[in-house]
Design a protein around this motif. Structure first.
Motif, PDB file in Angstrom:
ATOM      1  N   GLY A 114       0.912  -1.093  -0.155  1.00  0.00           N
ATOM      2  CA  GLY A 114      -0.013   0.018   0.057  1.00  0.00           C
ATOM      3  C   GLY A 114       0.961   1.346   0.015  1.00  0.00           C
ATOM      4  N   CYS A 115       2.048   1.227   0.768  1.00  0.00           N
ATOM      5  CA  CYS A 115       2.632   2.364   0.736  1.00  0.00           C
ATOM      6  C   CYS A 115       3.178   2.932  -0.697  1.00  0.00           C
ATOM      7  CB  CYS A 115       4.180   2.145   1.092  1.00  0.00           C
ATOM      8  SG  CYS A 115       4.139   1.953   3.047  1.00  0.00           S
ATOM      9  N   HIS A 116       3.290   2.119  -1.769  1.00  0.00           N
ATOM     10  CA  HIS A 116       3.657   2.189  -3.136  1.00  0.00           C
ATOM     11  C   HIS A 116       2.628   2.397  -4.125  1.00  0.00           C
ATOM     12  CE1 HIS A 116       7.775   1.330  -1.705  1.00  0.00           C
ATOM     13  NE2 HIS A 116       7.429   0.404  -1.543  1.00  0.00           N
ATOM     14  N   SER A 117       1.380   1.770  -3.890  1.00  0.00           N
ATOM     15  CA  SER A 117       0.317   1.608  -4.899  1.00  0.00           C
ATOM     16  C   SER A 117      -0.812   2.786  -4.529  1.00  0.00           C
ATOM     17  CB  SER A 117      -0.325   0.454  -4.775  1.00  0.00           C
ATOM     18  OG  SER A 117      -0.948  -0.083  -3.539  1.00  0.00           O
ATOM     19  N   GLY A 118      -0.945   3.142  -3.114  1.00  0.00           N
ATOM     20  CA  GLY A 118      -1.822   4.166  -2.460  1.00  0.00           C
ATOM     21  C   GLY A 118      -3.435   3.684  -2.535  1.00  0.00           C
ATOM     22  N   PRO A 119      -4.122   4.712  -1.948  1.00  0.00           N
ATOM     23  CA  PRO A 119      -5.314   4.339  -1.678  1.00  0.00           C
ATOM     24  C   PRO A 119      -6.090   4.291  -2.860  1.00  0.00           C
ATOM     25  CG  PRO A 119      -5.160   6.705  -1.311  1.00  0.00           C
ATOM     26  CD  PRO A 119      -3.695   5.970  -1.495  1.00  0.00           C
ATOM     27  N   GLY A 120      -7.095   3.393  -3.042  1.00  0.00           N
ATOM     28  CA  GLY A 120      -7.975   3.101  -4.144  1.00  0.00           C
ATOM     29  C   GLY A 120      -7.353   2.046  -5.213  1.00  0.00           C
ATOM     30  N   THR A 121      -6.454   1.544  -4.579  1.00  0.00           N
ATOM     31  CA  THR A 121      -5.788   0.330  -5.515  1.00  0.00           C
ATOM     32  C   THR A 121      -6.597  -0.933  -5.325  1.00  0.00           C
ATOM     33  OG1 THR A 121      -3.387   1.087  -5.149  1.00  0.00           O
ATOM     34  CG2 THR A 121      -3.764  -0.993  -5.882  1.00  0.00           C
ATOM     35  N   VAL A 122      -6.699  -1.383  -6.792  1.00  0.00           N
ATOM     36  CA  VAL A 122      -7.613  -2.751  -6.635  1.00  0.00           C
ATOM     37  C   VAL A 122      -6.561  -4.027  -7.334  1.00  0.00           C
ATOM     38  CG1 VAL A 122      -9.515  -4.162  -7.658  1.00  0.00           C
ATOM     39  CG2 VAL A 122      -9.606  -1.704  -6.548  1.00  0.00           C
ATOM     40  N   ALA A 123      -6.278  -4.938  -6.755  1.00  0.00           N
ATOM     41  CA  ALA A 123      -5.354  -5.927  -7.399  1.00  0.00           C
ATOM     42  C   ALA A 123      -6.053  -7.409  -7.291  1.00  0.00           C
ATOM     43  CB  ALA A 123      -4.083  -6.051  -6.429  1.00  0.00           C
ATOM     44  N   LEU A 124      -5.857  -8.138  -8.399  1.00  0.00           N
ATOM     45  CA  LEU A 124      -6.609  -9.104  -8.687  1.00  0.00           C
ATOM     46  C   LEU A 124      -5.461 -10.382  -9.029  1.00  0.00           C
ATOM     47  CD1 LEU A 124      -9.150 -10.913  -9.560  1.00  0.00           C
ATOM     48  CD2 LEU A 124      -8.645 -10.164 -12.038  1.00  0.00           C
ATOM     49  N   PHE A 125      -5.701 -11.503  -7.942  1.00  0.00           N
ATOM     50  CA  PHE A 125      -4.623 -12.350  -7.942  1.00  0.00           C
ATOM     51  C   PHE A 125      -5.600 -13.851  -8.233  1.00  0.00           C
ATOM     52  CE2 PHE A 125      -3.705  -9.173  -4.864  1.00  0.00           C
ATOM     53  CZ  PHE A 125      -2.654  -8.618  -5.256  1.00  0.00           C
TER      54      PHE A 125
END
Length: 284
Positions: free
Chosen positions: A268-279
């Motif tokens: 989260g430090c690098h992607s920031g708020p609002g990030t959505v990640a799919l795995f």
């Protein structure tokens, strides 16, 4: 007999970790210059963390020093136990350089013991999914060699796709240029990132939040998702988007198990708020 370790980059819940007896290495971070011990699951107040970022707080990841790794592992080795650590991508943190210093000394001091570290080249819930599946094998009695082979095989099938709400956080981390972030913000451009060989790379860009989430949904089909395994979704304090995306996945794959969990501080430090990640795991 070995002790099974992961790190808090896995973004598993505390219940998932407790279920399988996984021990967690806590990668710390800095918030406004204050060092915070690595958090996991319910320990991590994602709403507060990402609100701080929205309000301009400076956040960054940190590294454990060699002594800290030694303090974690030496008592276990001295007790006659081995160590198996399924780790996040070594390309993403300098902490592994310090870890290797500690490992060199520990292996010399305890030559009869085995310390196995597996670089999954994964992050967040992509790592978490592998950790969870591997820890099940370990708990069922698989040897460390068998677990390592299983991890290496399954990691080849893990797919990671990410979209972010605000490009400025990627700019801070050097993943996009200042001009790209500026123009992208004006035009509402959302990058589509994919994890390749342990590094996030941009594979496409679309206009608008809804379009970016639809892109991720379509990836499940184009990448031939294997619904025998959980489809995992990480979100950075964007509850409504994440819940809708989860519902969309369930509509498309009604028999699939879907995890919707918070992105932790390490990513989260690098992607920031609002990030959505799919795995997810691919059949291919």
């Amino acid at each position: 007999m070995s002790r099974f370790f992961c790190d808090n980059c896995c973004d598993l819940t505390q219940d998932q970790v407790n279920e399988l007896g996984i021990e967690v290495i806590r990668i710390p971070y800095f918030l406004e210059g204050k060092l915070v011990t690595g958090e996991l699951g319910a320990e991590f107040d994602s709403e507060k963390f990402f609100d701080n970022m929205k309000n301009g707080a400076t956040v960054s990841t940190s590294a454990l020093n060699p002594l800290e790794y030694t303090e974690i592992w030496e008592p276990i080795l001295a007790n006659g136990e081995d160590i198996l650590y399924v780790a996040f991508s070594h390309n993403m943190s300098g902490t592994f350089n310090n870890m290797n210093v500690a490992l060199t000394e520990l292996r010399q001091k305890y030559p009869q013991r085995t310390i196995t570290v597996v670089d999954t080249q994964l992050m967040a819930l992509g790592l978490g999914l592998v950790v969870y599946l591997a820890a099940k094998k370990h708990k069922e009695g698989a040897t460390d060699v068998q677990v390592v082979e299983y991890v290496k095989d399954i990691c080849k099938k893990v797919r990671t796709y990410v979209t972010v709400e605000d490009l400025k956080y990627l700019k801070r981390g050097g993943r996009v240029s200042g001009i790209t972030a500026f123009i992208g913000g004006i035009l509402n451009i959302k990058p589509i990132l994919k994890l390749v060989d342990g590094n996030l790379i941009k594979v496409d860009k679309v206009k608008g939040r809804k379009t970016s989430l639809k892109y991720l949904l379509n990836v499940l089909e184009t990448e031939n998702v294997d619904t025998n395994y959980p489809i995992t979704l990480g979100n950075a304090h964007c509850k409504e988007d994440a819940e809708q995306f989860t519902a969309d996945i369930k509509d498309k794959y009604p028999n699939a198990e879907v995890w919707n969990q918070s992105i932790g501080p390490v990513v989260g430090c690098h992607s920031g708020p609002g990030t959505v990640a799919l795995f997810f795991l691919s059949k291919d």
